[in-house]
Design a protein around this motif. Sequence first.
Motif, short mmCIF file in Angstrom:
data_model
loop_
_atom_site.label_atom_id
_atom_site.label_comp_id
_atom_site.label_asym_id
_atom_site.label_seq_id
_atom_site.Cartn_x
_atom_site.Cartn_y
_atom_site.Cartn_z
N THR A 1 33.89 36.83 54.41
CA THR A 1 35.25 37.33 54.20
C THR A 1 35.38 38.77 54.66
OG1 THR A 1 35.48 35.85 52.30
CG2 THR A 1 37.07 37.64 52.47
N PHE A 2 34.38 39.58 54.35
CA PHE A 2 34.36 40.98 54.78
C PHE A 2 34.41 41.08 56.31
CE2 PHE A 2 31.80 44.64 56.23
CZ PHE A 2 32.52 45.68 55.66
N LEU A 3 33.55 40.34 56.98
CA LEU A 3 33.49 40.40 58.45
C LEU A 3 34.78 39.89 59.08
CD1 LEU A 3 29.79 39.30 59.01
CD2 LEU A 3 30.76 41.61 59.25
N GLU A 4 35.38 38.86 58.51
CA GLU A 4 36.66 38.36 59.02
C GLU A 4 37.75 39.40 58.90
OE1 GLU A 4 37.45 34.69 56.94
OE2 GLU A 4 35.67 33.72 57.79
N ALA A 5 37.72 40.20 57.84
CA ALA A 5 38.73 41.23 57.62
C ALA A 5 38.56 42.42 58.55
CB ALA A 5 38.70 41.70 56.17
N ILE A 6 37.31 42.77 58.85
CA ILE A 6 37.11 43.99 59.64
C ILE A 6 37.17 43.76 61.15
CG2 ILE A 6 35.82 45.14 57.81
CD1 ILE A 6 33.27 44.62 59.49
N GLU A 7 37.00 42.53 61.61
CA GLU A 7 37.04 42.31 63.06
C GLU A 7 38.37 42.76 63.67
OE1 GLU A 7 36.34 38.95 66.51
OE2 GLU A 7 36.09 38.37 64.41
N PRO A 8 39.53 42.32 63.16
CA PRO A 8 40.78 42.81 63.75
C PRO A 8 41.00 44.30 63.49
CG PRO A 8 41.23 41.33 61.89
CD PRO A 8 39.75 41.29 62.15
N LEU A 9 40.48 44.81 62.38
CA LEU A 9 40.58 46.24 62.08
C LEU A 9 39.86 47.05 63.16
CD1 LEU A 9 41.05 48.74 60.23
CD2 LEU A 9 38.92 48.11 59.09
N ILE A 10 38.66 46.63 63.50
CA ILE A 10 37.88 47.35 64.51
C ILE A 10 38.59 47.32 65.87
CG2 ILE A 10 35.72 47.33 65.83
CD1 ILE A 10 34.39 46.25 63.21
N ALA B 1 44.85 60.76 60.06
CA ALA B 1 45.96 60.51 59.14
C ALA B 1 46.81 59.32 59.59
CB ALA B 1 46.82 61.76 59.00
N LYS B 2 47.06 59.23 60.88
CA LYS B 2 47.82 58.09 61.41
C LYS B 2 47.03 56.79 61.26
CE LYS B 2 50.57 60.66 64.76
NZ LYS B 2 50.84 60.89 66.20
N HIS B 3 45.73 56.87 61.48
CA HIS B 3 44.87 55.69 61.34
C HIS B 3 44.91 55.15 59.91
CE1 HIS B 3 41.33 53.14 61.45
NE2 HIS B 3 40.76 53.87 60.50
N GLU B 4 44.87 56.04 58.96
CA GLU B 4 44.80 55.62 57.55
C GLU B 4 46.04 54.87 57.08
OE1 GLU B 4 41.71 58.97 55.84
OE2 GLU B 4 43.84 59.45 55.84
N VAL B 5 47.16 55.04 57.77
CA VAL B 5 48.39 54.33 57.39
C VAL B 5 48.82 53.30 58.44
CG1 VAL B 5 49.22 56.18 55.89
CG2 VAL B 5 49.88 56.17 58.31
N ALA B 6 47.94 53.06 59.40
CA ALA B 6 48.24 52.05 60.43
C ALA B 6 48.29 50.67 59.79
CB ALA B 6 47.19 52.09 61.53
N PRO B 7 49.15 49.78 60.27
CA PRO B 7 49.29 48.45 59.67
C PRO B 7 47.97 47.68 59.55
CG PRO B 7 51.07 48.83 61.21
CD PRO B 7 50.12 49.99 61.34
N HIS B 8 47.11 47.78 60.57
CA HIS B 8 45.85 47.04 60.50
C HIS B 8 44.92 47.58 59.42
CE1 HIS B 8 45.60 50.04 63.75
NE2 HIS B 8 44.39 50.28 63.28
N CYS B 9 45.00 48.87 59.14
CA CYS B 9 44.19 49.44 58.04
C CYS B 9 44.75 49.02 56.69
CB CYS B 9 44.18 50.96 58.14
SG CYS B 9 43.17 51.57 59.48
N LEU B 10 46.05 49.08 56.56
CA LEU B 10 46.68 48.71 55.29
C LEU B 10 46.47 47.22 54.99
CD1 LEU B 10 50.01 50.74 55.58
CD2 LEU B 10 47.92 51.34 54.31
#
Length: 94
Positions: free
Chosen positions: A17-26, A63-72
């Motif tokens: 589950t962790f890896l599935e969540a971070i792949e699109p984030l990366i 700062a922009k990264h931290e509120v980007a849709p993929h991070c949220l």
Amino acid sequence: MHAIIAKFTVKEGKKDTFLEAIEPLIKASQQEEGCLEYQLNKSIDHPDVFVFSEKWKDLEAIAKHEVAPHCLKAAPIIEETAVAEIQKFEIVEL
């Protein structure tokens, strides 16, 4: 330039589950303006420990990264699947 070192210790049974969540984030983070490096590292000694090593142009880019849709989108899944230790650094060039 600034860096982020984000260490994640994945909870038992939550690695997929962790890896599935971070792949699109990366992938999305690597395309962000101001992102110079965004790399996932897996511990050799501890297979449930992962580290993001990130390099950013400036604090504004972070700062922009931290509120980007993929991070949220990824944040709540990461929080439920891993214990995070995140530190920000200023890069010192000697």
